[in-house]
Design a protein around this motif. Structure first.
Motif, PDB file in Angstrom:
ATOM      1  N   LEU A   2     -12.406-122.753  26.188  1.00  0.00           N
ATOM      2  CA  LEU A   2     -12.111-121.612  26.994  1.00  0.00           C
ATOM      3  C   LEU A   2     -10.738-121.344  27.193  1.00  0.00           C
ATOM      4  O   LEU A   2      -9.914-120.225  27.396  1.00  0.00           O
ATOM      5  CB  LEU A   2     -12.818-121.368  28.256  1.00  0.00           C
ATOM      6  N   VAL A   3      -9.608-122.339  27.562  1.00  0.00           N
ATOM      7  CA  VAL A   3      -8.666-122.203  27.814  1.00  0.00           C
ATOM      8  C   VAL A   3      -7.722-121.451  26.823  1.00  0.00           C
ATOM      9  O   VAL A   3      -6.586-120.684  26.987  1.00  0.00           O
ATOM     10  CB  VAL A   3      -7.697-123.841  28.169  1.00  0.00           C
TER      11      VAL A   3
ATOM     12  N   TYR B  43     -19.705-132.358  26.893  1.00  0.00           N
ATOM     13  CA  TYR B  43     -20.217-131.062  26.267  1.00  0.00           C
ATOM     14  C   TYR B  43     -19.390-129.817  27.137  1.00  0.00           C
ATOM     15  O   TYR B  43     -18.659-128.986  26.647  1.00  0.00           O
ATOM     16  CB  TYR B  43     -21.418-130.597  26.165  1.00  0.00           C
ATOM     17  N   LEU B  44     -19.341-130.120  28.436  1.00  0.00           N
ATOM     18  CA  LEU B  44     -18.924-129.142  29.559  1.00  0.00           C
ATOM     19  C   LEU B  44     -17.280-129.203  29.247  1.00  0.00           C
ATOM     20  O   LEU B  44     -16.565-128.275  29.172  1.00  0.00           O
ATOM     21  CB  LEU B  44     -19.399-129.334  30.954  1.00  0.00           C
ATOM     22  N   ASN B  45     -16.651-130.494  29.033  1.00  0.00           N
ATOM     23  CA  ASN B  45     -15.504-130.307  29.082  1.00  0.00           C
ATOM     24  C   ASN B  45     -14.997-129.766  27.830  1.00  0.00           C
ATOM     25  O   ASN B  45     -13.963-129.290  27.706  1.00  0.00           O
ATOM     26  CB  ASN B  45     -15.012-132.104  28.961  1.00  0.00           C
TER      27      ASN B  45
END
Length: 109
Positions: A100-101, A92-94
């Motif tokens: 966000l990039v 999930y964080l990935n």
């Protein structure tokens, strides 16, 4: 097939995870985090007890049965569940990081 004695723990009640990892050349985390491997090892140990290769576990306080599992088995299952949750959270964080990039930060002028 007669070399099980090479892979048992010092008290002869279970298979030594350290010895198995070394012999198989796998990462230690696999035998704790992969629920299928945990189940297969548990089943194998039961079969080896039935054939007298492994001794039965004592009913002392460290191995008292709770919900059909010994304390050690319950702990291993909980660690496996937590590891799986951690892997999902990392995924999930990935995903969030990658999304966000796409949105560059505005910089003050």
């Amino acid at each position: 097939m007669g070399d099980w004695a090479d892979f048992v723990s010092a008290d002869m009640t279970r298979l030594s995870r350290v010895k198995l990892v070394e012999a198989c050349g796998i990462q230690r985390s696999i035998i704790y985090q992969n629920s299928q491997v945990v189940t297969l090892l548990r089943d194998l140990e039961s079969e080896l007890r039935a054939h007298g290769v492994l001794y039965g576990r004592s009913a002392d306080a460290n191995c008292a049965h709770q919900n059909g599992l010994t304390h050690d088995e319950e702990l291993e299952q909980r660690l496996g569940d937590l590891s799986a949750s951690l892997c999902k959270f990392n995924d999930y964080l990935n995903e969030v990081s990658n999304s966000l990039v796409v949105y560059p930060l505005s910089r003050p002028k």
